[in-house]
Scaffold this motif. Sequence first.
Motif, PDB file in Angstrom:
ATOM      1  N   LYS A  95     -17.575  33.685 -30.771  1.00 28.26           N
ATOM      2  CA  LYS A  95     -17.920  32.654 -29.793  1.00 28.26           C
ATOM      3  C   LYS A  95     -18.184  33.282 -28.423  1.00 28.26           C
ATOM      4  O   LYS A  95     -19.121  32.911 -27.732  1.00 28.26           O
ATOM      5  N   VAL A 113     -21.782  32.832 -25.983  1.00 23.47           N
ATOM      6  CA  VAL A 113     -21.825  32.060 -24.743  1.00 23.47           C
ATOM      7  C   VAL A 113     -22.550  32.850 -23.659  1.00 23.47           C
ATOM      8  O   VAL A 113     -22.266  33.999 -23.397  1.00 23.47           O
ATOM      9  N   TYR A 133     -20.256  21.960 -19.175  1.00 20.55           N
ATOM     10  CA  TYR A 133     -20.937  22.891 -20.071  1.00 20.55           C
ATOM     11  C   TYR A 133     -19.930  23.811 -20.752  1.00 20.55           C
ATOM     12  O   TYR A 133     -19.980  24.026 -21.964  1.00 20.55           O
ATOM     13  N   LYS A 149     -19.302  24.091 -24.709  1.00 18.98           N
ATOM     14  CA  LYS A 149     -19.491  25.359 -25.427  1.00 18.98           C
ATOM     15  C   LYS A 149     -18.197  25.829 -26.066  1.00 18.98           C
ATOM     16  O   LYS A 149     -18.183  26.307 -27.195  1.00 18.98           O
ATOM     17  N   ARG A 193     -17.441  23.704 -29.247  1.00 17.52           N
ATOM     18  CA  ARG A 193     -18.433  23.650 -30.334  1.00 17.52           C
ATOM     19  C   ARG A 193     -18.009  24.594 -31.438  1.00 17.52           C
ATOM     20  O   ARG A 193     -17.507  25.665 -31.179  1.00 17.52           O
TER      21      ARG A 193
END
Length: 164
Positions: free
Chosen positions: A122, A126, A156, A160, A163
């Motif tokens: 992750k 990003v 945001y 993110k 998710r």
Amino acid sequence: MALWRAYQRALAAHPWKVQVLTAGSLMGLGDIISQQLVERRGLQEHQRGRTLTMMSLGCGFVGPVVGGWYKVLDRFIPGTTKVDALKKMMLDQGGFAPCFLGCFLPLVGALNGLSAKDNWAKLQRVSWAAFLLFTVLFLFLRLAVVQCVAVIWNSYLSWKAHRL
């Protein structure tokens, strides 16, 4: 205006507490915006625990770390000229922001139960972008104003970070 003056008085009387609570409140607001406007969850599907987690991170991590960083940065590069602001921005974005996000995102992931491998994946996905305003703000107001401007960024980040 009365609310702003009350905030300024509280900030003058208890700067650290108010800055930390401001960061927590605005991180929570960013998550609410993320869930309601970006993800369109609706009130029934709103994840209250997630909002509380973001608020806790704001109070326990973002506020103290960023607030402390601004103090260090102002001591390291005193002044508010355009050149000073540019130096601060370069040091902040070139050094601090990647380290901060490199800690923040895995912390959120760990709190959400992600494995170290999933957290790393992750973190690599990003994109890192942020901005700070150094020329017009006094140090004691900087965290609050930057956090207000960063509500969109916090939305945001929350989106993110949560998710799959």
